[in-house]
Scaffold this motif. Structure first.
Motif, mmCIF file in Angstrom:
data_model
loop_
_atom_site.group_PDB
_atom_site.id
_atom_site.type_symbol
_atom_site.label_atom_id
_atom_site.label_comp_id
_atom_site.label_asym_id
_atom_site.label_seq_id
_atom_site.Cartn_x
_atom_site.Cartn_y
_atom_site.Cartn_z
ATOM 1 N N PHE A 41 58.224 -44.061 -34.691
ATOM 2 C CA PHE A 41 57.054 -43.205 -34.870
ATOM 3 C C PHE A 41 56.965 -42.754 -36.327
ATOM 4 C CE2 PHE A 41 57.236 -42.718 -30.213
ATOM 5 C CZ PHE A 41 55.908 -43.045 -29.945
ATOM 6 N N ASP A 56 57.166 -40.048 -37.648
ATOM 7 C CA ASP A 56 58.151 -39.059 -38.096
ATOM 8 C C ASP A 56 59.510 -39.700 -38.410
ATOM 9 O OD1 ASP A 56 58.950 -39.696 -35.565
ATOM 10 O OD2 ASP A 56 58.795 -37.679 -34.732
ATOM 11 N N HIS A 70 61.422 -41.369 -36.393
ATOM 12 C CA HIS A 70 62.295 -41.440 -35.234
ATOM 13 C C HIS A 70 62.068 -42.759 -34.476
ATOM 14 C CE1 HIS A 70 63.741 -40.120 -31.258
ATOM 15 N NE2 HIS A 70 62.591 -40.538 -30.801
ATOM 16 N N ALA A 110 61.880 -44.719 -31.247
ATOM 17 C CA ALA A 110 61.780 -44.497 -29.809
ATOM 18 C C ALA A 110 62.280 -45.712 -29.046
ATOM 19 C CB ALA A 110 60.340 -44.191 -29.422
ATOM 20 N N PRO A 155 66.542 -41.472 -18.408
ATOM 21 C CA PRO A 155 66.276 -40.029 -18.532
ATOM 22 C C PRO A 155 65.005 -39.736 -19.335
ATOM 23 C CG PRO A 155 68.123 -40.680 -19.924
ATOM 24 C CD PRO A 155 67.762 -41.876 -19.112
ATOM 25 N N ASN A 156 64.575 -38.493 -19.291
ATOM 26 C CA ASN A 156 63.391 -38.072 -20.066
ATOM 27 C C ASN A 156 63.608 -38.364 -21.533
ATOM 28 O OD1 ASN A 156 63.330 -35.264 -17.928
ATOM 29 N ND2 ASN A 156 61.866 -36.922 -17.885
ATOM 30 N N GLY A 157 62.555 -38.882 -22.170
ATOM 31 C CA GLY A 157 62.646 -39.148 -23.601
ATOM 32 C C GLY A 157 63.353 -40.439 -23.953
ATOM 33 N N ALA A 158 63.688 -41.266 -22.931
ATOM 34 C CA ALA A 158 64.410 -42.510 -23.195
ATOM 35 C C ALA A 158 63.528 -43.549 -23.881
ATOM 36 C CB ALA A 158 64.964 -43.073 -21.890
ATOM 37 N N GLY A 159 62.208 -43.386 -23.767
ATOM 38 C CA GLY A 159 61.302 -44.351 -24.387
ATOM 39 C C GLY A 159 60.579 -45.217 -23.373
ATOM 40 N N LYS A 160 60.647 -44.850 -22.099
ATOM 41 C CA LYS A 160 60.032 -45.663 -21.051
ATOM 42 C C LYS A 160 58.508 -45.761 -21.226
ATOM 43 C CE LYS A 160 61.520 -42.851 -17.845
ATOM 44 N NZ LYS A 160 62.109 -41.812 -18.705
ATOM 45 N N SER A 161 57.872 -44.602 -21.390
ATOM 46 C CA SER A 161 56.407 -44.618 -21.544
ATOM 47 C C SER A 161 56.010 -45.340 -22.813
ATOM 48 C CB SER A 161 55.854 -43.202 -21.581
ATOM 49 O OG SER A 161 56.089 -42.563 -20.357
ATOM 50 N N THR A 162 56.778 -45.105 -23.871
ATOM 51 C CA THR A 162 56.478 -45.768 -25.136
ATOM 52 C C THR A 162 56.530 -47.287 -24.950
ATOM 53 O OG1 THR A 162 57.492 -43.907 -26.261
ATOM 54 C CG2 THR A 162 57.102 -45.884 -27.572
ATOM 55 N N GLU A 200 50.230 -48.495 -28.161
ATOM 56 C CA GLU A 200 51.030 -48.125 -29.329
ATOM 57 C C GLU A 200 51.318 -49.410 -30.097
ATOM 58 O OE1 GLU A 200 51.953 -45.296 -30.496
ATOM 59 O OE2 GLU A 200 51.993 -43.842 -28.840
ATOM 60 N N GLU A 228 55.310 -43.966 -13.805
ATOM 61 C CA GLU A 228 55.629 -42.928 -12.819
ATOM 62 C C GLU A 228 54.518 -42.747 -11.789
ATOM 63 O OE1 GLU A 228 57.237 -39.362 -14.424
ATOM 64 O OE2 GLU A 228 58.043 -40.337 -16.186
ATOM 65 N N HIS A 235 61.410 -42.514 -11.331
ATOM 66 C CA HIS A 235 62.527 -41.585 -11.392
ATOM 67 C C HIS A 235 63.286 -41.545 -10.064
ATOM 68 C CE1 HIS A 235 62.252 -40.047 -15.381
ATOM 69 N NE2 HIS A 235 60.992 -39.709 -15.261
HETATM 70 N N1 LIG Z 1 53.239 -40.042 -30.577
HETATM 71 C C1 LIG Z 1 54.545 -39.769 -30.785
HETATM 72 N N2 LIG Z 1 54.997 -39.379 -32.015
HETATM 73 C C2 LIG Z 1 56.303 -39.127 -32.228
HETATM 74 N N3 LIG Z 1 57.246 -39.222 -31.281
HETATM 75 C C3 LIG Z 1 56.878 -39.590 -30.048
HETATM 76 C C4 LIG Z 1 55.510 -39.882 -29.723
HETATM 77 N N4 LIG Z 1 55.438 -40.236 -28.415
HETATM 78 C C5 LIG Z 1 56.703 -40.156 -27.942
HETATM 79 N N5 LIG Z 1 57.573 -39.782 -28.912
HETATM 80 C C6 LIG Z 1 59.034 -39.613 -28.759
HETATM 81 O O1 LIG Z 1 59.584 -40.854 -28.350
HETATM 82 C C7 LIG Z 1 60.618 -40.634 -27.407
HETATM 83 C C8 LIG Z 1 60.330 -41.407 -26.140
HETATM 84 O O2 LIG Z 1 59.230 -40.818 -25.472
HETATM 85 P P1 LIG Z 1 58.641 -41.406 -24.109
HETATM 86 O O3 LIG Z 1 57.452 -40.632 -23.758
HETATM 87 O O4 LIG Z 1 58.515 -42.880 -24.235
HETATM 88 O O5 LIG Z 1 59.834 -41.055 -23.103
HETATM 89 P P2 LIG Z 1 59.919 -41.317 -21.547
HETATM 90 O O6 LIG Z 1 61.120 -42.163 -21.323
HETATM 91 O O7 LIG Z 1 58.650 -41.829 -21.016
HETATM 92 O O8 LIG Z 1 60.224 -39.865 -20.995
HETATM 93 P P3 LIG Z 1 59.702 -39.130 -19.653
HETATM 94 O O9 LIG Z 1 60.648 -39.514 -18.575
HETATM 95 O O10 LIG Z 1 59.837 -37.682 -19.984
HETATM 96 O O11 LIG Z 1 58.314 -39.555 -19.396
HETATM 97 C C9 LIG Z 1 60.721 -39.132 -27.205
HETATM 98 O O12 LIG Z 1 61.770 -38.665 -28.001
HETATM 99 C C10 LIG Z 1 59.403 -38.616 -27.697
HETATM 100 O O13 LIG Z 1 59.555 -37.329 -28.230
#
Ligand SMILES: Nc1ncnc2c1ncn2[C@@H]1O[C@H](COP(=O)(O)OP(=O)(O)OP(=O)(O)O)[C@@H](O)[C@H]1O
Ligand SMILES: [Mg+2]
Lengths: 257, 253
Positions: free
Chosen positions: B12, B14, B16, B18, B37-44, B53, B173, B206
């Protein structure tokens, strides 16, 4: 806490002094004296006694003119509202195709809104001549200034989910507007249009005074010719129209929301 | 449709990361659960798959075509083949069930007349009823969506997605906001559809029991990387524990 209190009280003092100065200055400029005020009330009494009873002899012409006023308001509002939809889409952050388009669209809306309807009326009377056409244009422009801004703000509030859903199914821009934006915003768009129509009816009456058609022209004429009995008829009819439109609009708005 | 990602990375703005080095191949007709887990990057990850994206490096290809080289038009063509199911359904609340499902044709049909119940072709209207029947909601066609329960709304969303005639289904989800019973119904439905039409399904979940009972394969993501990628029959409890182990503990160790 005391420090903060002092701060507020300081800026409040400045504002109060400013308002007081403007008030005194304004009163001096307008030469508003007690005698002028009492004179005015006297003459209002004169006007009312001379205007009674209202003269209905030209009622047909007056009704035709008031119908024209209503049509000016209605057509202008419809044109304005229709043009506001695409403009609103371009002027909403979440739907605009590009930042520059956003700024241009917002700019157009602000410009149209910043200039009062009467001024637009004068401009169109000068450019296209007397009659209902300049009235319709002035109302259209005024409505765009009002509805365009409102539509854009309403679009910015909507949930992005349905838009994303259509976007990932490969839908076109037009499809996204039709399938996600309009359904979510239509009820409040219609309510805004009805509200706008109420304002437009009032505007259309006033616009007649600068020659942009309708009952305003009639009122202007009878006043200038001191035909107060006829003027009273016109004022009563204006009252009825404004009240009628307000009632009908309020009824439909309550149905929608 | 089969597809493949190779060394996919997503960073991203910033700075970081993902996603790092995500490589896997989905076979036609395979159902894959993505857990983590939450924040693992699944949605990304699944946003990258449909081009919501932009990826930072690596590649994603559907069949023979790679999506990073696609222009907008081709990307739209690709999306028409992918049915997407969201956690919060994304339906239009003040329209009827029927109308919402009909909106599923918007990608396929460019003619605005085909988007409205009154002007749509007989064929499309019959297709709406066919899919509503399939998700068990034919009797609710005329109801407004906001009069339905969450589980029913998700089934409407699935019927809508089926109007696309998708070659693949991606879900983020899909049952997270449903009660266990409705969640089970929705997962069973997705599973049945994918089996009947041999559609590839990728779903973030989940609920581990759903993943084990209804999916061919489980991919575990953790901190943007693939921690586990196994056929469901080979997944052990230890595998799962590792994915959900507390990342903070690991840093301390
Ligand atoms: N637009 C963005 N800009 C910067 N960082 C982002 C952005 N979208 C997601 N992230 C970061 O990327 C990481 C992965 O996010 P993501 O939404 O893919 O997680 P997830 O596995 O789907 O979590 P959850 O189970 O909570 O849905 C997280 O640390 C999140 O903060
Ligand atoms: Mg997520």
């Amino acid at each position: 806490m005391p420090g903060r209190w002092k701060k507020t009280s300081f800026s409040t003092t400045i504002i109060l002094v400013l308002v007081a100065t403007l008030l005194v200055h304004g009163l001096q400029r307008s030469e508003l004296t007690i005698t002028r005020l009492t004179d005015g009330i006297w003459r209002l009494g004169d006007f009312i006694t001379q205007a009674f009873p209202p003269d209905f002899s030209r009622i047909t012409n007056i009704l035709i003119a008031s119908f024209e006023t209503f049509e000016i308001a209605l057509i202008g509002t419809i044109f304005g509202a229709l043009l506001s939809v695409p403009l609103g889409v371009l002027a909403a952050r979440n739907t605009t195709p590009h930042k520059s388009v956003y700024f241009i669209a917002r700019g157009i809306i602000s410009f149209l809104r910043a200039i009062p309807d009467l001024v637009w009326g004068l401009i169109f009377v000068v450019t296209i001549g007397l009659g209902p056409a300049p009235g319709i244009f002035a109302i259209t422009v005024d409505v765009i200034g009002f509805c365009g801004r409102f539509f854009a703000e309403r679009i910015e509030e909507i949930d992005s989910g349905p838009m994303d859903s259509l976007k990932v199914s490969g839908a076109s821009k037009l499809a996204i507007v039709t399938g996600a934006i309009l359904p979510a915003t239509l009820p409040s768009f219609i309510a805004t249009c009805l509200f706008s129509l109420e304002q437009s009816v009032r505007s259309a009456i006033i616009l007649g005074l600068v020659g942009a058609g309708g009952i305003g022209v009639e009122l202007q004429t009878s006043m200038q010719l001191f035909r107060f009995k006829e003027a009273l008829t016109i004022i009563l009819i204006i009252f009825a129209i404004v009240l009628g439109v307000e009632r009908v609009s309020a009824y439909f708005r309550s149905k929608i929301i | 449709m089969n597809f493949k990602t190779e060394n996919l990375c997503k960073r991203f703005s910033d700075g970081h990361y993902a996603l790092r080095d995500i490589s896997f191949t989905a076979k036609e007709g395979q159902s894959i659960a993505i857990i983590g887990p939450n924040g693992a990057g699944k949605s990304t990850l699944i946003k990258c798959l449909v081009g919501l994206e932009e990826i930072t490096s690596g590649s994603i290809s559907f069949g023979q075509v790679e999506i990073s080289n696609m222009n907008k038009k081709n990307l739209r063509e690709l999306r028409k083949n992918i049915g997407f199911v969201f956690q919060n359904f994304n339906l239009i609340q003040n329209l009827s069930v029927f109308h919402n499902v009909l909106f599923g044709t918007m990608g396929r049909k460019a003619n605005p007349l085909s988007w409205f119940p009154l002007t749509a072709s007989k064929e499309d209207r019959e297709l709406v009823m066919f899919h509503l029947d399939r998700v068990g909601l034919a009797d609710h066609a005329k109801k407004r969506v906001d009069h339905l329960s969450g589980g029913q709304q998700q089934r409407v969303a699935i019927a809508k997605m089926l109007m696309q005639k998708p070659k693949m289904i991606i879900a983020d989800e899909p049952v997270a906001s449903l009660d266990p019973k409705s969640g089970l119904e929705v997962i069973e439905l997705l599973s049945t559809i994918s089996r009947e039409e041999s559609l590839t399904v990728i779903s973030i979940l989940h609920q581990l029991d759903f993943a084990r009972n209804y999916f061919d394969r489980i991919i575990g993501l953790k901190k943007g990387q693939i921690e586990m990628d196994k056929l469901t029959s080979n997944v052990s409890k230890e595998n799962l524990d590792l994915i959900y182990s507390n990342p903070l503990e690991e840093i301390i160790v």
